[in-house]
Write a protein that holds these residues in place. Sequence first.
Motif, PDB file in Angstrom:
ATOM      1  N   TYR A   1       0.829  -1.205   0.000  1.00 11.49           N
ATOM      2  CA  TYR A   1       0.000   0.000   0.000  1.00 11.49           C
ATOM      3  C   TYR A   1       0.861   1.251   0.000  1.00 11.49           C
ATOM      4  CZ  TYR A   1      -3.814   3.094   1.576  1.00 11.49           C
ATOM      5  OH  TYR A   1      -4.749   4.082   1.687  1.00 11.49           O
ATOM      6  N   ASP A   2       0.764   2.043  -1.046  1.00  7.38           N
ATOM      7  CA  ASP A   2       1.341   3.384  -1.117  1.00  7.38           C
ATOM      8  C   ASP A   2       0.212   4.290  -1.590  1.00  7.38           C
ATOM      9  OD1 ASP A   2       4.069   2.913  -0.415  1.00  7.38           O
ATOM     10  OD2 ASP A   2       4.423   2.100  -2.408  1.00  7.38           O
ATOM     11  N   ALA A   3      -0.262   5.178  -0.721  1.00  6.44           N
ATOM     12  CA  ALA A   3      -1.443   5.970  -1.081  1.00  6.44           C
ATOM     13  C   ALA A   3      -1.541   7.207  -0.196  1.00  6.44           C
ATOM     14  CB  ALA A   3      -2.704   5.119  -0.950  1.00  6.44           C
ATOM     15  N   GLU A   4      -2.671   7.902  -0.301  1.00 10.20           N
ATOM     16  CA  GLU A   4      -2.980   9.063   0.533  1.00 10.20           C
ATOM     17  C   GLU A   4      -1.916  10.155   0.385  1.00 10.20           C
ATOM     18  OE1 GLU A   4      -4.159   7.849   4.559  1.00 10.20           O
ATOM     19  OE2 GLU A   4      -4.399   5.812   3.798  1.00 10.20           O
ATOM     20  N   ALA A   5      -1.466  10.381  -0.835  1.00  7.23           N
ATOM     21  CA  ALA A   5      -0.370  11.319  -1.084  1.00  7.23           C
ATOM     22  C   ALA A   5      -0.874  12.740  -1.280  1.00  7.23           C
ATOM     23  CB  ALA A   5       0.410  10.881  -2.316  1.00  7.23           C
ATOM     24  N   THR A   6      -0.182  13.703  -0.671  1.00 10.13           N
ATOM     25  CA  THR A   6      -0.453  15.117  -0.902  1.00 10.13           C
ATOM     26  C   THR A   6       0.872  15.860  -1.050  1.00 10.13           C
ATOM     27  OG1 THR A   6      -0.568  15.637   1.464  1.00 10.13           O
ATOM     28  CG2 THR A   6      -2.639  15.090   0.367  1.00 10.13           C
ATOM     29  N   VAL A   7       0.848  16.916  -1.828  1.00 15.30           N
ATOM     30  CA  VAL A   7       2.058  17.675  -2.132  1.00 15.30           C
ATOM     31  C   VAL A   7       2.154  18.901  -1.230  1.00 15.30           C
ATOM     32  CG1 VAL A   7       3.329  18.892  -3.951  1.00 15.30           C
ATOM     33  CG2 VAL A   7       1.923  16.908  -4.520  1.00 15.30           C
ATOM     34  N   SER A   8       3.345  19.192  -0.771  1.00 14.59           N
ATOM     35  CA  SER A   8       3.572  20.399   0.019  1.00 14.59           C
ATOM     36  C   SER A   8       3.243  21.633  -0.818  1.00 14.59           C
ATOM     37  CB  SER A   8       5.029  20.464   0.475  1.00 14.59           C
ATOM     38  OG  SER A   8       5.338  21.746   0.990  1.00 14.59           O
ATOM     39  N   PRO A   9       2.629  22.659  -0.226  1.00 12.71           N
ATOM     40  CA  PRO A   9       2.390  23.900  -0.960  1.00 12.71           C
ATOM     41  C   PRO A   9       3.672  24.530  -1.506  1.00 12.71           C
ATOM     42  CG  PRO A   9       1.053  23.868   1.012  1.00 12.71           C
ATOM     43  CD  PRO A   9       1.999  22.691   1.107  1.00 12.71           C
ATOM     44  N   LEU A  10       4.813  24.162  -0.938  1.00 16.49           N
ATOM     45  CA  LEU A  10       6.091  24.662  -1.443  1.00 16.49           C
ATOM     46  C   LEU A  10       6.515  23.951  -2.722  1.00 16.49           C
ATOM     47  CD1 LEU A  10       8.149  25.001   1.877  1.00 16.49           C
ATOM     48  CD2 LEU A  10       6.651  26.685   0.773  1.00 16.49           C
ATOM     49  N   GLY A  11       5.862  22.816  -3.007  1.00 18.14           N
ATOM     50  CA  GLY A  11       6.142  22.082  -4.231  1.00 18.14           C
ATOM     51  C   GLY A  11       7.398  21.237  -4.198  1.00 18.14           C
ATOM     52  N   ASP A  12       7.975  21.031  -3.005  1.00 12.52           N
ATOM     53  CA  ASP A  12       9.245  20.315  -2.938  1.00 12.52           C
ATOM     54  C   ASP A  12       9.124  18.864  -2.472  1.00 12.52           C
ATOM     55  OD1 ASP A  12       8.429  21.111  -0.421  1.00 12.52           O
ATOM     56  OD2 ASP A  12      10.447  21.531   0.312  1.00 12.52           O
ATOM     57  N   ARG A  13       8.075  18.539  -1.682  1.00 10.77           N
ATOM     58  CA  ARG A  13       7.965  17.188  -1.143  1.00 10.77           C
ATOM     59  C   ARG A  13       6.526  16.680  -1.195  1.00 10.77           C
ATOM     60  NH1 ARG A  13      12.695  15.490   0.985  1.00 10.77           N
ATOM     61  NH2 ARG A  13      11.720  13.631   1.907  1.00 10.77           N
ATOM     62  N   ILE A  14       6.416  15.354  -1.130  1.00 14.36           N
ATOM     63  CA  ILE A  14       5.133  14.665  -1.084  1.00 14.36           C
ATOM     64  C   ILE A  14       5.079  13.872   0.213  1.00 14.36           C
ATOM     65  CG2 ILE A  14       3.693  12.885  -2.165  1.00 14.36           C
ATOM     66  CD1 ILE A  14       5.030  13.642  -4.836  1.00 14.36           C
ATOM     67  N   VAL A  15       3.964  13.943   0.919  1.00 11.74           N
ATOM     68  CA  VAL A  15       3.756  13.124   2.109  1.00 11.74           C
ATOM     69  C   VAL A  15       2.736  12.047   1.757  1.00 11.74           C
ATOM     70  CG1 VAL A  15       1.944  14.614   3.085  1.00 11.74           C
ATOM     71  CG2 VAL A  15       3.323  13.184   4.596  1.00 11.74           C
ATOM     72  N   PHE A  16       2.946  10.831   2.250  1.00 10.52           N
ATOM     73  CA  PHE A  16       2.052   9.726   1.890  1.00 10.52           C
ATOM     74  C   PHE A  16       2.082   8.650   2.968  1.00 10.52           C
ATOM     75  CE2 PHE A  16       6.219   8.637   0.334  1.00 10.52           C
ATOM     76  CZ  PHE A  16       6.327   7.256   0.414  1.00 10.52           C
ATOM     77  N   THR A  17       1.118   7.727   2.880  1.00  8.23           N
ATOM     78  CA  THR A  17       1.040   6.593   3.802  1.00  8.23           C
ATOM     79  C   THR A  17       1.467   5.335   3.069  1.00  8.23           C
ATOM     80  OG1 THR A  17      -0.715   7.580   5.129  1.00  8.23           O
ATOM     81  CG2 THR A  17      -0.519   5.190   5.215  1.00  8.23           C
ATOM     82  N   SER A  18       2.219   4.496   3.770  1.00 10.99           N
ATOM     83  CA  SER A  18       2.703   3.267   3.153  1.00 10.99           C
ATOM     84  C   SER A  18       2.779   2.138   4.182  1.00 10.99           C
ATOM     85  CB  SER A  18       4.098   3.489   2.549  1.00 10.99           C
ATOM     86  OG  SER A  18       4.601   2.285   1.997  1.00 10.99           O
ATOM     87  N   ALA A  19       2.614   0.904   3.676  1.00 11.08           N
ATOM     88  CA  ALA A  19       2.764  -0.294   4.503  1.00 11.08           C
ATOM     89  C   ALA A  19       4.084  -0.992   4.197  1.00 11.08           C
ATOM     90  CB  ALA A  19       1.586  -1.237   4.280  1.00 11.08           C
ATOM     91  N   ARG A  20       5.006  -0.296   3.570  1.00  7.53           N
ATOM     92  CA  ARG A  20       6.251  -0.913   3.096  1.00  7.53           C
ATOM     93  C   ARG A  20       7.116  -1.508   4.190  1.00  7.53           C
ATOM     94  NH1 ARG A  20       9.104   3.518  -0.224  1.00  7.53           N
ATOM     95  NH2 ARG A  20       6.967   3.721  -0.929  1.00  7.53           N
ATOM     96  N   ASP A  21       6.976  -1.028   5.429  1.00 11.80           N
ATOM     97  CA  ASP A  21       7.779  -1.554   6.537  1.00 11.80           C
ATOM     98  C   ASP A  21       6.958  -2.378   7.516  1.00 11.80           C
ATOM     99  OD1 ASP A  21      10.359  -0.481   5.794  1.00 11.80           O
ATOM    100  OD2 ASP A  21       9.562   1.493   6.312  1.00 11.80           O
ATOM    101  N   GLY A  22       5.787  -2.850   7.066  1.00  9.85           N
ATOM    102  CA  GLY A  22       4.990  -3.746   7.893  1.00  9.85           C
ATOM    103  C   GLY A  22       3.962  -3.072   8.775  1.00  9.85           C
TER     104      GLY A  22
END
Length: 199
Positions: free
Chosen positions: A3-24
């Motif tokens: 699961y990699d989802a729930e992504a939103t972009v910083s208003p500064l346009g430099d980074r994306i925050v998201f939720t992931s199950a990649r580490d269990g």
Amino acid sequence: KGYDAEATVSPLGDRIVFTSARDGDLDIYSMKVDGSDVKRLTDTPGYDGGAFYSWDGKKIVYRAHHPTSPEEVGTFKKLLERGVVKPTQMELWVMDADGKNQKRLTSFGAASFAPFFHPDNKRIAFVSNFQDPARRNFEIYIINLNGTGLERVTYNPTFDGFPMFDKTGTKLVFASNRANGEPRETNIFLAEWRDKTKK
């Protein structure tokens, strides 16, 4: 895979925050907009997600459900192995953009979610069902970044949710089941935001 989802972009346009199950577990990560420099920001067992940056890119607000008892943790892990999550109680949390200074904002014991910063970066609009004993009706609220000053924004017997401000702080867009043509129909509404603090 996973699961990699729930992504939103910083208003500064430099980074994306998201939720992931990649580490269990279901945790919040950030990365550069090209997908590089992935950093894990949360590591408490349970669900962390639905994150948004503040308008200055310095803070992140999110929803979380952190089971505490061994039974709750066990149930959460078993469901997660099947790709399922069932958090009926979620609280709002805020942290620095690098994951430091994590702080819980609400303790309602209900479903609070969809947090979004006001452009003053001092207040957060969100949705909750904590005032409905049956936990069926969701309303929009706003709260100060330090957890004080809770104020109810909508008064409607059907669902109101997913509030977002424009960058001027004068408009609020949200989803609602009000005035729908058929049951469960959800539409988008735009409202003028009038601050009580401004004359």
